[in-house]
Design a protein around this motif. Structure first.
Motif, PDB file in Angstrom:
ATOM      1  N   GLU A 193       0.810  -1.224   0.000  1.00 43.49           N
ATOM      2  CA  GLU A 193       0.000   0.000   0.000  1.00 43.49           C
ATOM      3  C   GLU A 193       0.841   1.271   0.000  1.00 43.49           C
ATOM      4  OE1 GLU A 193      -3.087  -0.055  -0.490  1.00 43.49           O
ATOM      5  OE2 GLU A 193      -3.740  -2.066   0.097  1.00 43.49           O
ATOM      6  N   SER A 329      -7.583  -2.859   4.602  1.00 46.76           N
ATOM      7  CA  SER A 329      -7.320  -3.858   3.570  1.00 46.76           C
ATOM      8  C   SER A 329      -7.982  -5.174   3.942  1.00 46.76           C
ATOM      9  CB  SER A 329      -5.802  -4.025   3.415  1.00 46.76           C
ATOM     10  OG  SER A 329      -5.480  -4.906   2.373  1.00 46.76           O
ATOM     11  N   SER A 364      -8.311  -0.150   0.621  1.00 45.10           N
ATOM     12  CA  SER A 364      -7.404  -0.713  -0.374  1.00 45.10           C
ATOM     13  C   SER A 364      -8.158  -1.120  -1.627  1.00 45.10           C
ATOM     14  CB  SER A 364      -6.695  -1.934   0.210  1.00 45.10           C
ATOM     15  OG  SER A 364      -5.930  -2.598  -0.779  1.00 45.10           O
TER      16      SER A 364
END
Length: 403
Positions: A193, A329, A364
């Motif tokens: 990320e 995420s 995400s």
């Protein structure tokens, strides 16, 4: 010295995109002839290619160059409670192979889980080789506390593993010539990320949710591991004393109220198909989204409850670390549109600084591939550290679309 300068050029192209040789020379403090020579050497290695004409500025337009490396791949792999997975990424971040297998790792023997993981890695490697590519390394992410120097999973609460020498076991099964490394899967998700060159992703907390909850801390673009490498075990903050027992044996951990099990328990009865582990996780989450979209009150209440707890924990972390963004995420991202209002409400209420200290909530876009993508990125670092580890491609090998 030569490999260090090649590394400098290669990283500049990765972090900032295509550039002319003249622009590279200016940005890196090189002479134009030196920049041109370095680009030529990287092109000979199959790592960069021409990318069109760069216009603007003084003088004649220059031909820009960009990362190529289509024949150079890193493989990331992951062991989690519900699946094993592997992905091969080329130097420019393009997926060459993606493999994923749904399992119930908690019910399987350790050897069986590792065997299945290695099968996926071999499938990914075979696809790379079939395209004329080279695998430069494999990084395996595993859910739990990892002693990195010994590559030993000391505790995997949700896997039910203790003191498993994952590194030596995977290496023995693969028998590969390339490097194999082991990392915590939450750390790998955080690496994926923290986009190189993006100023908004250099100071972030990544919170990865599945059966367990973990993540990573990125500060100044670098992963923070902590004194002994155990940083990022967010799921085991005690947020509800007297609450449910966690897989780690303690009471009231954050993952007991925000992990996937907490959501499913609140949203569905034990005999509901959405609770069936034989159904893929993607399908189960899609069904929860469908029910929420249709206004099912039980599903909406369950999502609100989990969102509240995510926001409470996120506020605790933000008070301590004040990241520019919290990136959610794993399963959190898959149902993020239903979680966001509750999370942001409790984040704002729980952070002392005005407007949550400027911390944003983001979801995400990598889905459940974050950890394997981070693993592939780590495997590729060997090339960015020293591009000369890549042998010049054979004339008959397809590179960048030309022979």
């Amino acid at each position: 010295m030569r490999s260090a300068k090649l590394s400098l050029v290669l990283r500049q192209l990765r972090d900032h995109g295509p550039r002319s040789r003249a622009r590279l020379a200016t940005e890196l403090g090189l002479t134009r002839s030196a920049a041109s020579a370095l680009v030529a050497e990287l092109a000979d290695l199959g790592l960069v290619r021409a990318a069109g004409v760069e216009r603007g500025g003084m003088g004649r337009p220059g031909t820009s160059v960009e990362l190529d490396g289509a024949a150079v791949c890193g493989i990331g792999a992951e062991i989690n409670v519900n699946h094993v997975a592997a992905i091969a990424l080329d130097l420019a971040g393009n997926a060459v192979s993606e493999q994923r297998l749904a399992i119930d790792a908690h019910r399987l023997a350790v050897d069986e889980v590792l065997d299945r993981l290695v099968e996926l890695v071999r499938l990914a490697e075979a696809e790379v080789v079939a395209r004329g590519g080279l695998v430069v390394g494999v990084t395996v992410g595993v859910a739990g506390l990892l002693d990195r120097p010994r590559e030993l999973l000391t505790v995997g609460p949700n896997l039910g593993w203790r003191d498993v020498p994952v590194g030596s076991e995977v290496r023995a099964r693969l028998g590969a010539a390339y490097p194999v490394s082991i990392e915590n899967e939450g750390n790998l998700a955080a690496i994926a990320e923290a986009v190189p060159g993006d100023p908004n992703r250099q100071d972030v907390l990544v919170i990865f949710g599945e059966v367990g909850v973990g993540g990573g801390i990125v500060a100044g673009g670098r992963l923070l591991r902590g004194h002994q490498g155990y940083a990022g075990e967010f799921g085991h903050m005690i947020v509800e004393p007297g609450g449910r027992r966690c897989g780690c044996g303690r009471i009231g951990c954050w993952e007991t109220v925000s992990g996937l099990r907490a959501l499913l328990d609140a949203a569905a009865d034990p005999d509901d198909p959405v609770r069936d582990p034989a159904l893929s996780l993607d399908d189960r989450l899609a069904e929860l989204n469908r029910r929420a979209d249709l206004g099912d009150t039980r599903t909406i209440a369950a999502l609100d409850r989990v969102g509240n707890w995510i926001g409470i924990g996120a506020a605790m972390l933000t008070n301590a670390l004040n990241p520019s963004a919290i990136v959610l995420s794993g399963y959190f991202a898959e149902i993020g549109q239903h979680l966001r209002p509750s999370i942001e409400e409790h984040l704002l209420a729980g952070v002392l600084a005005p407007q949550a200290g400027g911390t944003r909530v983001e979801f995400s876009t990598l889905g459940f591939t974050a950890a394997v993508r981070g693993g592939a990125a780590v495997a590729l670092e060997t090339v960015f550290d020293d591009p000369t580890v890549v042998a010049p491609p054979h004339p008959d090998v397809l590179v960048g679309g030309a022979r």
